[in-house]
Design a protein around this motif. Structure first.
Motif, PDB file in Angstrom:
ATOM      1  N   LYS A 118      -8.282   3.060  -1.531  1.00 26.40           N
ATOM      2  CA  LYS A 118      -7.475   1.849  -0.981  1.00 26.40           C
ATOM      3  C   LYS A 118      -6.663   2.248  -2.648  1.00 26.40           C
ATOM      4  N   ALA A 119      -6.939   1.935  -3.163  1.00 25.93           N
ATOM      5  CA  ALA A 119      -5.924   1.735  -4.728  1.00 25.93           C
ATOM      6  C   ALA A 119      -4.362   2.727  -4.380  1.00 25.93           C
ATOM      7  N   ILE A 120      -4.951   4.156  -4.260  1.00 25.52           N
ATOM      8  CA  ILE A 120      -4.247   5.218  -4.051  1.00 25.52           C
ATOM      9  C   ILE A 120      -3.489   4.980  -3.087  1.00 25.52           C
ATOM     10  N   GLY A 121      -3.654   3.826  -2.134  1.00 24.11           N
ATOM     11  CA  GLY A 121      -2.866   4.348  -1.456  1.00 24.11           C
ATOM     12  C   GLY A 121      -3.015   4.345   0.035  1.00 24.11           C
ATOM     13  N   VAL A 122      -4.404   4.299   0.735  1.00 25.38           N
ATOM     14  CA  VAL A 122      -4.628   4.007   1.877  1.00 25.38           C
ATOM     15  C   VAL A 122      -5.141   2.822   2.726  1.00 25.38           C
ATOM     16  N   THR A 123      -4.406   2.661   3.806  1.00 23.50           N
ATOM     17  CA  THR A 123      -4.552   1.815   3.861  1.00 23.50           C
ATOM     18  C   THR A 123      -5.872   1.334   4.632  1.00 23.50           C
ATOM     19  N   PHE A 172      -3.056   6.909 -10.644  1.00 23.66           N
ATOM     20  CA  PHE A 172      -4.172   6.026 -10.924  1.00 23.66           C
ATOM     21  C   PHE A 172      -5.139   6.943 -11.237  1.00 23.66           C
ATOM     22  N   VAL A 177       0.738  -1.180  -0.207  1.00 27.45           N
ATOM     23  CA  VAL A 177      -0.064   0.127   0.204  1.00 27.45           C
ATOM     24  C   VAL A 177       0.802   0.952  -0.100  1.00 27.45           C
ATOM     25  N   ARG A 229       2.530   1.627  -3.169  1.00 27.01           N
ATOM     26  CA  ARG A 229       2.011   2.397  -4.687  1.00 27.01           C
ATOM     27  C   ARG A 229       1.405   4.119  -4.319  1.00 27.01           C
ATOM     28  N   LEU A 230       1.551   4.548  -2.677  1.00 26.09           N
ATOM     29  CA  LEU A 230       1.043   5.699  -2.756  1.00 26.09           C
ATOM     30  C   LEU A 230       1.975   6.326  -2.868  1.00 26.09           C
TER      31      LEU A 230
END
Ligand SMILES: Nc1ncnc2c1ncn2[C@@H]1O[C@H](COP(=O)(O)OP(=O)(O)OP(=O)(O)O)[C@@H](O)[C@H]1O
Ligand SMILES: [Mg+2]
Lengths: 247, 377
Positions: B290-295, A104, A95, A98-99
């Motif tokens: 969530k995809a972007i990167g939030v847990t 995206f 995660v 990706r961040l």
């Protein structure tokens, strides 16, 4: 070591590859049946290029880029993004990866309706923990680069479809990710808007150390690609600057 | 991210108000009903509370409450007075009677006879007149709630009553906590009460006792029981007896219990439904985050903050609503002296927390289940 060796031949990844997939397969369970959507994909995506992934509906394009950007586990195979074997990372490290590294652009934009354009564009920075005002400032700068700086204070519903998409693009780029992925960015747009968006992406998303990969079956924009990969029934059947004859 | 969570929620005004309303409504229902319940059953002890100077109540062993009492022979008074540790003991008479008003209406009243010499047995303060008026012939003091009931909108002072065929004149108004049934209460001297209440040989309902050491009231009550064979209860015990009597002999706890449960269920239903609608409407946005990167941990915190905000605003409105309700009705004799015990807002806070934890958890499950990959679909 001396001269570089073409490691593709022996299955390894080139260290300079932005994305490298080796023998990636993906199965889906449909009831009792197992459908194999991807059959052993070996690919190297280079930085500094605008790469198109094209193919018929159902050929597996979305599945493949989802795997390449770390949101869908391959059934088998190896995926390296800028040298990191992303599916070897722990869930939370993935995660975080990706961040930090991936931008995206979703077809449906998925903007948050109740916050303005600048704050929407600032989401990745805010998620990274940046101070909200600073993040907003950077987002406004990105919106300006995309020629919609004057729309920064508007809510998504006050913007046209094309403007919303620019906000979505700003959100994908604001944290300067090294990899930008888009699924069907032009599907909802008319021909000229589609081309404008692609020109824009070329300007802002493609750089020496950055890769941009775009899924599309919009043949109106094929000429804008640096490289076109054709996916047919889960296999790469063409790799070149132009579309193959007959498509 | 928490700021974004709050904006996501408040930006959807319709759902936000729906959620706040759900919580406020539940809080109001639970707090208000519990408040009325507690105050109402405490009325079962009003007879005890109104005589705050008595440390111990002595009665026939079969007597149960101030209103359910069996009379004792008058010798009981001397027996009690002779027990060591008793500073004073006075007779106290409580009886039912009927009065005929000037207009000819018949009304059931409670007659309370207080000690002639000390006037112990009267409520602490008077609304009108002084307790000295009882020394005039045929005097009675009426309680304030009785006034509003028997003489709505007029002063009862000087009014004549026919009390079991005896003449009585109202000469004062006492500030008393009303009884559970809000019966009209007439206070008079013990000797006078004996005239008003026709009857049998034994008419001493209670002996009220002041302890030499009020802190030792419990020990004194036990000593009185041992030495006199009568039943003796401390003030607190006897108040509790009155409350227990209401609880055991009326459907009130069940009725209020049902309403409180309904408040909770309605809260769960409204909030649960609205919350899951809200989450469903925003599932794409949550998926994108969530995809972007939030847990998932951050997503949980976002939903918790959303629930917390709704809870805080809704709960606040509900409690304020209850306060306004009680305050608005405070002039109504039925609600005289009503207060909100601190435990009740705490109970409704726990209820609100449970509602939000339950509904938030249900709503959150969908978000956590969402595959980040679903954003490309
Ligand atoms: N989560 C899933 N569960 C089951 N099957 C799936 C799932 N995701 C994709 N598939 C199947 O995998 C195949 C490829 O899907 P994918 O979305 O990758 O195609 P695509 O090339 O992106 O198509 P399109 O151009 O229509 O978007 C399809 O047959 C689809 O039904
Ligand atoms: Mg697709």
């Amino acid at each position: 070591m001396g001269t570089p060796i073409d490691t593709t031949a022996i299955g390894g990844c080139r260290p300079e590859a932005a994305i490298c997939t080796r023998a990636v397969t993906r199965d889906f369970q449909a009831g009792q049946q197992t459908i194999t959507v991807l059959h052993g994909i070996d690919l190297d995506i280079r930085a500094g290029e605008l790469t198109f992934l094209v193919g018929e509906s159902g050929s597996g394009k979305t599945t493949l880029i989802s795997i390449m950007c770390g949101i869908l586990w391959p059934t088998q195979g190896e995926v390296k993004v800028f040298g990191t074997d992303i599916y070897e990372l722990s869930d939370s490290d993935l995660v975080e990866f990706r961040l930090q590294n991936i931008g995206f652009i979703f077809q449906q934009y998925n903007l948050i309706p109740s916050i303005d354009a600048a704050n929407n564009a600032a989401v990745p920075l805010i998620a990274q923990g940046m101070d909200r005002l600073e993040a907003r400032e950077r987002a406004v700068a990105m919106l300006e680069k995309l020629n919609i700086g004057d729309q920064a204070d508007k809510l998504p519903r006050q913007l046209s479809g094309g403007q919303q998409q620019r906000v979505a693009i700003a959100r994908a780029l604001v944290h300067e990710p090294r990899l930008v992925v888009c699924d069907e960015p032009t599907a909802a747009l008319d021909a000229s808007s589609g081309r404008r968006v692609m020109d824009l992406l070329r300007d802002v998303a493609v750089a020496e150390d950055r890769a941009c990969i775009i899924v599309t079956h919009d043949n109106r924009i094929f000429d804008l690609a640096d490289r076109i990969l054709v996916l047919e029934d889960g296999r790469i059947t063409h790799d070149g600057k132009d579309m193959p004859e007959g498509h | 991210m928490l700021w974004i969570a709050i904006r996501m929620l408040t930006g959807d005004a319709q759902k936000f108000y729906g959620l706040v309303f759900g919580i406020a409504f539940s809080t109001l229902l639970i707090t208000q009903q519990l408040t009325i319940f507690v105050n109402l059953i405490e009325r079962g002890a009003s007879g005890v509370y109104n005589v705050s100077s008595a440390d111990v109540w002595v009665m026939d062993p079969v007597s149960r409450t101030t209103d359910v009492a069996y009379a004792m022979p008058s010798t009981a008074l001397d027996k009690v007075r002779s027990v060591p540790g008793v500073e004073w003991a006075v007779p106290h008479l409580r009886a039912q009677a009927s009065v005929r008003t000037k207009d000819g209406d018949l009304e059931g009243v409670a007659v309370i006879g207080v000690d002639d010499a000390t006037l112990i047995g009267l409520p602490k303060s008077m609304v009108e007149g002084s307790i000295e008026v009882l020394s005039q012939p045929d005097s009675v003091i009426i309680d304030d709630v009785g006034t509003t009931r028997m003489f709505p909108g007029q002063s009862p002072i000087g009014e004549r009553l026919e009390l079991n065929d005896q003449r009585a004149v109202i000469r004062g108004i006492a500030d008393a906590i009303p009884s559970f049934t809000s019966t009209v209460v007439l206070y008079t001297k013990y000797s006078q009460a004996l005239n008003f209440v026709p009857g049998t040989r034994n008419r001493l309902s209670f002996v009220l006792v002041g302890a030499e050491d009020p802190l030792q009231a419990k020990a004194l009550s036990e000593r009185i029981e041992d030495e006199t064979g009568l039943k003796a209860q401390t003030r607190d015990e006897f108040a509790q007896d009155g409350i227990d009597f209401i609880i055991e002999n009326t459907g009130i706890p069940l009725n209020f219990g049902i309403t409180v449960a309904l408040g909770f269920i309605v809260g769960v239903a409204i909030v649960g439904l609205t919350f899951s609608l809200f989450i469903r409407d925003n599932i794409k946005q949550f998926g994108a985050l969530k995809a972007i990167g939030v847990t998932n941990a951050k997503i949980r915190r976002m939903v918790a903050v959303q629930a917390g905000l709704v809870g805080l605003v809704g709960y606040g409105l509900g409690v304020v609503g209850t306060v306004f309700f009680i305050w608005g009705f405070s002039s109504n004799p039925t609600f005289k002296g009503f207060y909100i015990p601190w435990q009740i807002p705490l109970i409704s806070l726990v209820a609100v927390f449970l509602i939000l934890a339950l509904t938030g958890w249900l709503a959150l499950r969908n978000v956590l289940k969402t595959e980040p990959a679903s954003v490309f679909r």
